[in-house]
Design an enzyme around this catalytic site. Structure first.
Site, PDB file in Angstrom:
ATOM      1  N   ARG A  81       5.676  29.640 -78.594  1.00 26.15           N
ATOM      2  CA  ARG A  81       4.431  29.228 -79.099  1.00 26.15           C
ATOM      3  C   ARG A  81       3.428  28.859 -77.817  1.00 26.15           C
ATOM      4  O   ARG A  81       2.342  28.959 -77.982  1.00 26.15           O
ATOM      5  CB  ARG A  81       4.649  28.145 -79.960  1.00 26.15           C
ATOM      6  CG  ARG A  81       3.211  27.464 -80.516  1.00 26.15           C
ATOM      7  CD  ARG A  81       3.441  26.506 -81.666  1.00 26.15           C
ATOM      8  NE  ARG A  81       2.425  26.196 -82.434  1.00 26.15           N
ATOM      9  CZ  ARG A  81       1.641  24.899 -82.246  1.00 26.15           C
ATOM     10  NH1 ARG A  81       2.081  23.905 -81.541  1.00 26.15           N
ATOM     11  NH2 ARG A  81       0.678  24.705 -83.100  1.00 26.15           N
ATOM     12  N   ILE A 114      -4.889  27.053 -84.062  1.00 26.22           N
ATOM     13  CA  ILE A 114      -3.387  27.702 -84.189  1.00 26.22           C
ATOM     14  C   ILE A 114      -2.778  26.591 -85.137  1.00 26.22           C
ATOM     15  O   ILE A 114      -3.029  25.530 -84.638  1.00 26.22           O
ATOM     16  CB  ILE A 114      -2.518  27.961 -82.709  1.00 26.22           C
ATOM     17  CG1 ILE A 114      -1.187  28.378 -82.979  1.00 26.22           C
ATOM     18  CG2 ILE A 114      -2.456  26.671 -81.931  1.00 26.22           C
ATOM     19  CD1 ILE A 114      -0.378  28.729 -81.884  1.00 26.22           C
ATOM     20  N   SER A 115      -2.185  27.216 -86.074  1.00 28.74           N
ATOM     21  CA  SER A 115      -1.635  26.301 -87.071  1.00 28.74           C
ATOM     22  C   SER A 115      -0.591  25.418 -86.710  1.00 28.74           C
ATOM     23  O   SER A 115       0.061  25.737 -85.607  1.00 28.74           O
ATOM     24  CB  SER A 115      -1.218  26.976 -88.369  1.00 28.74           C
ATOM     25  OG  SER A 115      -2.334  27.874 -88.848  1.00 28.74           O
ATOM     26  N   GLN A 116      -0.257  24.409 -87.426  1.00 29.59           N
ATOM     27  CA  GLN A 116       0.750  23.538 -87.003  1.00 29.59           C
ATOM     28  C   GLN A 116       2.344  24.339 -87.229  1.00 29.59           C
ATOM     29  O   GLN A 116       2.184  24.942 -88.394  1.00 29.59           O
ATOM     30  CB  GLN A 116       0.539  22.354 -87.995  1.00 29.59           C
ATOM     31  CG  GLN A 116       1.880  21.299 -88.194  1.00 29.59           C
ATOM     32  CD  GLN A 116       1.812  20.357 -89.369  1.00 29.59           C
ATOM     33  OE1 GLN A 116       0.744  20.478 -90.171  1.00 29.59           O
ATOM     34  NE2 GLN A 116       2.708  19.591 -89.581  1.00 29.59           N
TER      35      GLN A 116
END
Ligand code: SAH
Length: 201
Positions: free
Chosen positions: A21, A47-49
């Site tokens: 990530r 950027i999503s969790q």
């Protein structure tokens, strides 16, 4: 990374373990990349969790060889997770700079993802039908074109609700008889689904 016990799909857990990530976040945030939080990626986007990425990937219920459409490439992280799960991934992003950066990182890491710059409201007709469609920005209502591009038995996983407010993550499934069913998955907060290049609201 550790996830709550509701993430049980080993394909999802393995893919999330495999995808680095930190490569998808701005350099100054690299050390924050292994936390379970959304992070800014520029242009007002995030950027999503990781937990939400895992939840949505699991809800899609896709596997190797399945054709998946993502609307909202952003950093490219969600697309990488789906590619790591063995899916054939198509992704549409409305902000050219983000699309180009994501394409470069995905290419560098060896993930084969087709990216198109444009408004995802109309899906990507050319490659339809899809065995899964995932939307990572929230519209007020699910775009009809996306429902139309679902294969029989396939699901659309999409946050729906007002910009800046509480939204609901839904899964719409095109049943084998062609009818649509829907299930509420969670309460979420996503960036708004924009129309025609960064329309101000
Ligand atoms: N999946 C991304 C999350 C990015 S945030 C990731 O893993 O990083 C949502 C993205 O949706 C933003 O990049 C935003 O520009 C994009 N977006 C918003 N409205 C869109 C639209 N109508 N068509 C395509 N992309 C859109």
């Amino acid at each position: 990374m550790h996830f709550p016990p509701d993430i049980t799909d080993s394909r999802v857990l393995e893919a999330m373990n495999d995808v680095p990530r930190h490569r998808f976040v701005p350099r100054r945030l690299i050390r924050a990349a292994d936390g379970d939080h959304p992070l800014p990626i520029g242009h007002g986007q995030t950027i999503s969790q990781p937990y939400i990425v895992a939840t949505m990937s699991q809800a899609l219920d896709v596997g190797p060889g399945d054709k998946v459409l993502e609307i909202g490439t952003g950093s490219g992280y969600q697309a990488a997770v789906l590619a790591a799960m063995g899916c054939e991934v198509y992704s549409v992003e409305i902000i050219p700079e983000l699309a180009e950066k994501a394409a470069a990182v995905l290419d560098d890491l060896g993930y084969d993802v087709a990216i198109r710059i444009g408004d995802g409201h109309h899906g990507w007709e050319e490659h339809a039908p899809y065995q899964g469609i995932i939307v990572t920005a929230a519209p007020d209502i699910p775009p009809q074109a996306l429902l139309d591009q679902l294969d029989l038995g396939a699901s659309l996983v999409i946050p729906v609700g007002p910009a800046g407010g509480l939204q609901t993550l839904w899964r719409f499934t095109r049943q084998p008889d062609g009818n649509l069913t829907r299930t509420r998955l969670a309460g979420v907060r996503f960036v708004p689904f924009t129309r025609n290049r960064r329309r101000s609201r």
